[in-house]
Scaffold this motif. Structure first.
Motif, PDB file in Angstrom:
ATOM      1  N   THR A  84       0.809  -1.220   0.000  1.00 62.59           N
ATOM      2  CA  THR A  84       0.000   0.000   0.000  1.00 62.59           C
ATOM      3  C   THR A  84       0.843   1.272   0.000  1.00 62.59           C
ATOM      4  N   GLN A  85       2.167   1.129   0.253  1.00 64.51           N
ATOM      5  CA  GLN A  85       3.050   2.300   0.266  1.00 64.51           C
ATOM      6  C   GLN A  85       3.780   2.512  -1.068  1.00 64.51           C
ATOM      7  N   ARG A  86       3.515   1.671  -2.034  1.00 66.56           N
ATOM      8  CA  ARG A  86       4.160   1.843  -3.328  1.00 66.56           C
ATOM      9  C   ARG A  86       3.741   3.189  -3.938  1.00 66.56           C
ATOM     10  N   PRO A  87       4.673   3.908  -4.556  1.00 66.45           N
ATOM     11  CA  PRO A  87       4.366   5.233  -5.115  1.00 66.45           C
ATOM     12  C   PRO A  87       3.165   5.225  -6.063  1.00 66.45           C
ATOM     13  N   GLY A  88       2.181   6.006  -5.740  1.00 66.40           N
ATOM     14  CA  GLY A  88       1.015   6.152  -6.600  1.00 66.40           C
ATOM     15  C   GLY A  88      -0.057   5.107  -6.409  1.00 66.40           C
ATOM     16  N   TRP A  89       0.268   4.038  -5.671  1.00 68.49           N
ATOM     17  CA  TRP A  89      -0.694   2.947  -5.550  1.00 68.49           C
ATOM     18  C   TRP A  89      -1.869   3.302  -4.630  1.00 68.49           C
ATOM     19  N   ASP A  90      -1.743   4.385  -3.880  1.00 65.01           N
ATOM     20  CA  ASP A  90      -2.871   4.790  -3.043  1.00 65.01           C
ATOM     21  C   ASP A  90      -4.057   5.266  -3.884  1.00 65.01           C
ATOM     22  N   ARG A  91      -3.805   5.467  -5.200  1.00 60.27           N
ATOM     23  CA  ARG A  91      -4.889   5.872  -6.100  1.00 60.27           C
ATOM     24  C   ARG A  91      -5.647   4.679  -6.673  1.00 60.27           C
ATOM     25  N   ILE A  92      -5.133   3.485  -6.462  1.00 61.14           N
ATOM     26  CA  ILE A  92      -5.773   2.279  -7.009  1.00 61.14           C
ATOM     27  C   ILE A  92      -7.035   1.961  -6.216  1.00 61.14           C
ATOM     28  N   ASP A  93      -8.103   1.688  -6.928  1.00 64.98           N
ATOM     29  CA  ASP A  93      -9.394   1.432  -6.292  1.00 64.98           C
ATOM     30  C   ASP A  93      -9.331   0.277  -5.294  1.00 64.98           C
ATOM     31  N   ALA A  94      -8.616  -0.796  -5.661  1.00 61.48           N
ATOM     32  CA  ALA A  94      -8.529  -1.963  -4.776  1.00 61.48           C
ATOM     33  C   ALA A  94      -7.915  -1.596  -3.436  1.00 61.48           C
ATOM     34  N   ILE A  95      -6.916  -0.729  -3.442  1.00 60.30           N
ATOM     35  CA  ILE A  95      -6.249  -0.328  -2.203  1.00 60.30           C
ATOM     36  C   ILE A  95      -7.107   0.668  -1.428  1.00 60.30           C
TER      37      ILE A  95
END
Length: 285
Positions: free
Chosen positions: A234-245
């Motif tokens: 969940t801390q990967r750059p930009g991945w906080d924008r992914i709907d699943a997360i």
């Protein structure tokens, strides 16, 4: 007349059985004069297939990752892809050695006079074919019974997925780095059979290495990943924008589940059940 027939019968019984010619995934042909009684398997999916076909007791050595069924843990472990113990294999005097196509020791084993068969299933069609080949090697007449069980189990898993979870777009990460399961892999085929979508198209290959930004842009609604690779997801750059997360739709598989999911062999129906449970619990909410 009866004496002559009896003599002919005795002669027929005394003749050796015709050798079986096995063509492996490298196109190499190996002659098997009789079902092997001493087998080495250097790929977990092949180990599990040998055991499912009733020949577990014939295994005299396996790779370090072969851990199912439990009885294979009692035979010598022969290393992994990078450190296979060739000398130990030779000392076991196997009748046949089953290896992955990508094995680095196949040619060396052949120079030692060992029979080597290279098989590496990557799709459902491959699994069915490999079952047939190993069945031939072992002298098992109905290896396809295992395939029928797999198909029935996968179908049962698919029927358990609710309509609300069908069509959900999934990202399945098989290894950090990051490597994903594409539509053409056996994992991807299972997702399709369960009614799920896959953000990794078949055109990228079975298990492509993916740019993290690709996943962000694809914006999957559900992520499947093993426990070993989930740290920091969940801390990967930009991945906080992914709907699943954002919605907490992440299935993290335990190591023992990861083994089942990653092996194209007899336990594929169990793998389908694990994926189906994930879809029921995360994608239908």
């Amino acid at each position: 007349m009866l004496e002559r027939l009896f003599a002919l019968l005795l002669l027929a019984l005394a003749l050796p059985a015709a050798a079986v010619e096995i063509k492996d995934d490298l196109g190499q042909v190996t002659q098997i004069a009789a079902p092997p009684q001493r087998i080495v398997s250097l790929l977990p999916s092949l180990t599990e297939t040998v055991c499912e076909l009733g020949a577990c007791a014939r295994l005299v050595g396996v790779d370090r990752y072969s851990n199912f069924p439990a009885q294979v843990n009692a035979v010598p472990k022969l290393g992994g892809m990078e450190d296979t113990n060739v000398e130990l294999i030779a000392s076991l005097k196997p009748d046949v050695v089953l290896v992955a196509v990508s094995s680095r020791v196949a040619e060396r084993l052949k120079t030692l006079g060992l029979k080597v068969i290279a098989l590496e299933p990557r799709s459902y069609k491959d699994v069915q074919r490999v079952l047939n080949i190993i069945g031939q090697v072992l002298g098992v007449s109905d290896a396809q019974r295992v395939w029928r069980q797999i198909e029935a189990g996968v179908a049962a898993a698919a029927s358990s997925v609710p309509a609300s979870a069908r069509g959900v777009r999934v990202y399945y990460e098989v290894a950090s780095g990051i490597w994903a399961a594409g539509e053409s892999s056996f994992m991807g085929e299972t997702l399709t059979k369960l009614g799920a979508g896959n953000i990794i198209p078949a055109s990228l290959g079975p298990f492509p290495k993916i740019n993290p930004e690709f996943v962000v842009k694809a914006n999957p609604a559900l992520i499947m990943i093993g426990q070993r690779g989930s740290e920091g997801l969940t801390q990967r750059p930009g991945w906080d924008r992914i709907d699943a997360i954002k919605r907490g739709r992440i299935c993290i598989f335990k190591p023992e589940e990861g083994d089942i999911l990653a092996r194209p062999g007899p336990r594929m129906a169990e793998a389908a059940q694990i994926m189906a449970r994930c879809l029921r619990e995360k994608a239908s909410s």
